[in-house]
Design an enzyme around this catalytic site. Structure first.
Site, PDB file in Angstrom:
ATOM      1  N   THR A  87      45.796  37.487  31.561  1.00 24.03           N
ATOM      2  CA  THR A  87      45.237  38.838  31.571  1.00 24.03           C
ATOM      3  C   THR A  87      46.413  39.798  31.677  1.00 24.03           C
ATOM      4  OG1 THR A  87      43.279  38.052  32.739  1.00 24.03           O
ATOM      5  CG2 THR A  87      43.674  40.420  32.753  1.00 24.03           C
ATOM      6  N   LYS A 162      38.081  42.298  28.169  1.00 30.57           N
ATOM      7  CA  LYS A 162      38.201  41.753  29.535  1.00 30.57           C
ATOM      8  C   LYS A 162      38.276  42.873  30.583  1.00 30.57           C
ATOM      9  CE  LYS A 162      39.958  39.042  32.935  1.00 30.57           C
ATOM     10  NZ  LYS A 162      39.430  37.863  33.540  1.00 30.57           N
ATOM     11  N   LYS A 237      44.113  43.876  40.288  1.00 31.45           N
ATOM     12  CA  LYS A 237      44.984  43.783  39.100  1.00 31.45           C
ATOM     13  C   LYS A 237      44.229  44.251  37.849  1.00 31.45           C
ATOM     14  CE  LYS A 237      46.998  40.578  35.839  1.00 31.45           C
ATOM     15  NZ  LYS A 237      47.391  39.242  35.425  1.00 31.45           N
TER      16      LYS A 237
HETATM   17  P1  NAD Z   1      49.267  31.680  38.950  1.00 36.61           P
HETATM   18  O1  NAD Z   1      50.197  32.609  39.622  1.00 36.61           O
HETATM   19  O2  NAD Z   1      48.654  30.557  39.726  1.00 36.61           O
HETATM   20  O3  NAD Z   1      49.998  31.007  37.663  1.00 36.61           O
HETATM   21  C1  NAD Z   1      50.965  31.664  36.883  1.00 36.61           C
HETATM   22  C2  NAD Z   1      52.097  30.664  36.656  1.00 36.61           C
HETATM   23  O4  NAD Z   1      53.058  31.233  35.788  1.00 36.61           O
HETATM   24  C3  NAD Z   1      52.836  30.317  37.963  1.00 36.61           C
HETATM   25  O5  NAD Z   1      52.741  28.929  38.203  1.00 36.61           O
HETATM   26  C4  NAD Z   1      54.282  30.763  37.703  1.00 36.61           C
HETATM   27  O6  NAD Z   1      55.247  29.908  38.277  1.00 36.61           O
HETATM   28  C5  NAD Z   1      54.326  30.718  36.175  1.00 36.61           C
HETATM   29  N1  NAD Z   1      55.395  31.530  35.619  1.00 36.61           N
HETATM   30  C6  NAD Z   1      55.776  32.789  35.955  1.00 36.61           C
HETATM   31  N2  NAD Z   1      56.804  33.190  35.179  1.00 36.61           N
HETATM   32  C7  NAD Z   1      57.078  32.158  34.344  1.00 36.61           C
HETATM   33  C8  NAD Z   1      58.036  31.958  33.317  1.00 36.61           C
HETATM   34  N3  NAD Z   1      58.930  32.922  32.976  1.00 36.61           N
HETATM   35  N4  NAD Z   1      58.048  30.767  32.666  1.00 36.61           N
HETATM   36  C9  NAD Z   1      57.155  29.797  32.997  1.00 36.61           C
HETATM   37  N5  NAD Z   1      56.219  29.929  33.960  1.00 36.61           N
HETATM   38  C10 NAD Z   1      56.190  31.094  34.621  1.00 36.61           C
HETATM   39  O7  NAD Z   1      48.139  32.584  38.280  1.00 36.61           O
HETATM   40  P2  NAD Z   1      46.717  32.104  37.712  1.00 36.61           P
HETATM   41  O8  NAD Z   1      45.674  32.327  38.749  1.00 36.61           O
HETATM   42  O9  NAD Z   1      46.878  30.781  37.054  1.00 36.61           O
HETATM   43  O10 NAD Z   1      46.464  33.258  36.613  1.00 36.61           O
HETATM   44  C11 NAD Z   1      47.110  33.225  35.344  1.00 36.61           C
HETATM   45  C12 NAD Z   1      46.548  34.366  34.519  1.00 36.61           C
HETATM   46  O11 NAD Z   1      45.147  34.205  34.376  1.00 36.61           O
HETATM   47  C13 NAD Z   1      46.783  35.751  35.123  1.00 36.61           C
HETATM   48  O12 NAD Z   1      47.087  36.654  34.095  1.00 36.61           O
HETATM   49  C14 NAD Z   1      45.438  36.068  35.782  1.00 36.61           C
HETATM   50  O13 NAD Z   1      45.186  37.442  35.875  1.00 36.61           O
HETATM   51  C15 NAD Z   1      44.489  35.388  34.818  1.00 36.61           C
HETATM   52  N6  NAD Z   1      43.197  35.009  35.405  1.00 36.61           N
HETATM   53  C16 NAD Z   1      43.142  34.387  36.612  1.00 36.61           C
HETATM   54  C17 NAD Z   1      41.905  34.043  37.144  1.00 36.61           C
HETATM   55  C18 NAD Z   1      41.805  33.347  38.483  1.00 36.61           C
HETATM   56  O14 NAD Z   1      40.691  33.264  39.016  1.00 36.61           O
HETATM   57  N7  NAD Z   1      42.888  32.820  39.041  1.00 36.61           N
HETATM   58  C19 NAD Z   1      40.731  34.323  36.442  1.00 36.61           C
HETATM   59  C20 NAD Z   1      40.823  34.928  35.182  1.00 36.61           C
HETATM   60  C21 NAD Z   1      42.074  35.266  34.686  1.00 36.61           C
END
Ligand code: NAD
Length: 291
Positions: A87, A162, A237
Site C-alpha cells: 500500500t 484502496k 497510514k
Molecule cells: P512488514 O513491515 O511486516 O513487512 C515489510 C517487509 O519489507 C519487512 O520485512 C522489511 O524488512 C522489508 N523491507 C523493507 N525495506 C526493504 C528493502 N529495501 N528490501 C527488501 N525488503 C525490505 O509489513 P506488512 O504488514 O507485511 O505490510 C506490507 C505492506 O502491505 C504495507 O504496504 C502495508 O501497508 C500493506 N498491508 C498490510 C496489511 C496488514 O494487515 N499487515 C494489510 C493490508 C495491506
C-alpha cells in the site's frame, strides 16, 4: 511460474509461502525478515528478480518501493511483470509503473485487503491497476493468494481504490464507535443497538462484520482485547495516504481529514499504537464532550 518476491514481512511471507505451495518457483529477499520454508533465499533484491517472469514487491511505503524498483528493474528480463502489492501513495505507484515500462517491463499495482489472516489463508482481495495484458498475466497468482481481484483501471488506480475504501472504513468505524459510546450514556443496551443498526440504514461492515463492542455481533478483535486484526497504526497510514492524494488533486474530504486527525492522536499521543483500529470504542467510552 518463476517468481521473485521482495518483502517477506507479515504479509509478504505467507503470500510467498502460498505461491510456493501452489507449485511456483519462488526466490525471496528481505532486508530483515527470515525467508520462509519453501521459498529460495536470494542474496539481494536484484538476485531474486533475475530471470523471474513476475517480481512481486510487498514493502512498507512508496520511498522504499521506489528504491527497490530502481534496483530490480535493470535485473529483470524484458517483458517480465513488476507486481507491487504494497500500500503506497498513488504518485509512487504511477511513477514506478512508468519506470517499469521505460525499462521494457509491464507493471501492475495491486494493494490488498484482508490482513495477515487473509494473506495466510490465501483469501486476500486485490485491487489492481495496470494494462489488461499485465492483469491477465498475474491473474493466476491472484487466484493462489486471494479470493477476489478487481481490475480497477490504469496504473495507480488500484492504490486509489484502496485508499478510498479505507477512508470510508476509518470514517464508518469512528461513527460506529461514537454511536455505541453514546448509546452507553443513554442507557441503551449494546446488543439492542446492534440488532437495530445491523438490519437498518446505519448498517456497515464496521457494525455488521467487525462490531467494536465485545460480545456483540460476530467474533471480532473486540472479543480478544482489541488485539489486531487491522492495527490502528495501519489505518492511520492509509488515512494519511488518502489525505496526501486528496491534497494532490484538490478534493474536499472533511470527514477523511477528521478521521486522520483522530487516528493520529489515538496512535501517537494516546494508547492506540499496537491496538486494533476498532479500539476507538473504549477511547470514546472514557471521554465526555470536552475530550
Ligand atoms: P512488514 O513491515 O511486516 O513487512 C515489510 C517487509 O519489507 C519487512 O520485512 C522489511 O524488512 C522489508 N523491507 C523493507 N525495506 C526493504 C528493502 N529495501 N528490501 C527488501 N525488503 C525490505 O509489513 P506488512 O504488514 O507485511 O505490510 C506490507 C505492506 O502491505 C504495507 O504496504 C502495508 O501497508 C500493506 N498491508 C498490510 C496489511 C496488514 O494487515 N499487515 C494489510 C493490508 C495491506
Amino acid at each position: 511460474m518463476k517468481i521473485g518476491f521482495i518483502g517477506l514481512g507479515n504479509m509478504g511471507g505467507p503470500m510467498a509461502v502460498n505461491l510456493a505451495a501452489a507449485g511456483h518457483e519462488v526466490a525471496g529477499f528481505d532486508l530483515a525478515a527470515p525467508c520462509p520454508a519453501g521459498v529460495a533465499a536470494a542474496e539481494s533484491a536484484a538476485e531474486a528478480a533475475r530471470g523471474a517472469e513476475v517480481v512481486i514487491t510487498m514493502l512498507p511505503n512508496g520511498a522504499i518501493l521506489r528504491a527497490v524498483a530502481a534496483e530490480i528493474h535493470p535485473a529483470m528480463v524484458p517483458g517480465a511483470v513488476h507486481l507491487d502489492c504494497s500500500t503506497v501513495d498513488v504518485e509512487s505507484a504511477r511513477d514506478v509503473a512508468e519506470a517499469a515500462r521505460a525499462a521494457g517491463l509491464d507493471a501492475v499495482d495491486a494493494p490488498v485487503s484482508g490482513g495477515v489472516g487473509g494473506a495466510t489463508a490465501g483469501t486476500l482481495t486485490f485491487m489492481a491497476g495496470g494494462s489488461e495484458a499485465g492483469f491477465a498475466r498475474v491473474a493466476p497468482l491472484f487466484e493462489v493468494m486471494g479470493q477476489k481481484a478487481v481490475h480497477c483501471g490504469a496504473s495507480g488506480d488500484g492504490q486509489a481504490a484502496k485508499i478510498c475504501n479505507n477512508m470510508i472504513l476509518g470514517i464508518t468505524m469512528i461513527g460506529t464507535c461514537e454511536a455505541f459510546a453514546l448509546a452507553d450514556k443513554l442507557g441503551l443496551d449494546r446488543q439492542s443497538l446492534f440488532d437495530v443498526v445491523s438490519t437498518s440504514s446505519g448498517s456497515s461492515w464496521s457494525v455488521n462484520a467487525y462490531c467494536p463492542a465485545p460480545g456483540v455481533g460476530p467474533t471480532s478483535p473486540a472479543d480478544s482485547g482489541y488485539r489486531p486484526g487491522f492495527a490502528a497504526d495501519l489505518m492511520l497510514k492509509d488515512l494519511r495516504l488518502s489525505q496526501q492524494a486528496a491534497e494532490a488533486v484538490d478534493a474536499d474530504t472533511p470527514l477523511g481529514h477528521a478521521a486522520t486527525e483522530l487516528y493520529a492522536r489515538f496512535v501517537e499521543e494516546e494508547d492506540g499504537s499496537g491496538m486494533d483500529f476498532s479500539a476507538m470504542l473504549p477511547r470514546f467510552e472514557k471521554r465526555g464532550r470536552d475530550g
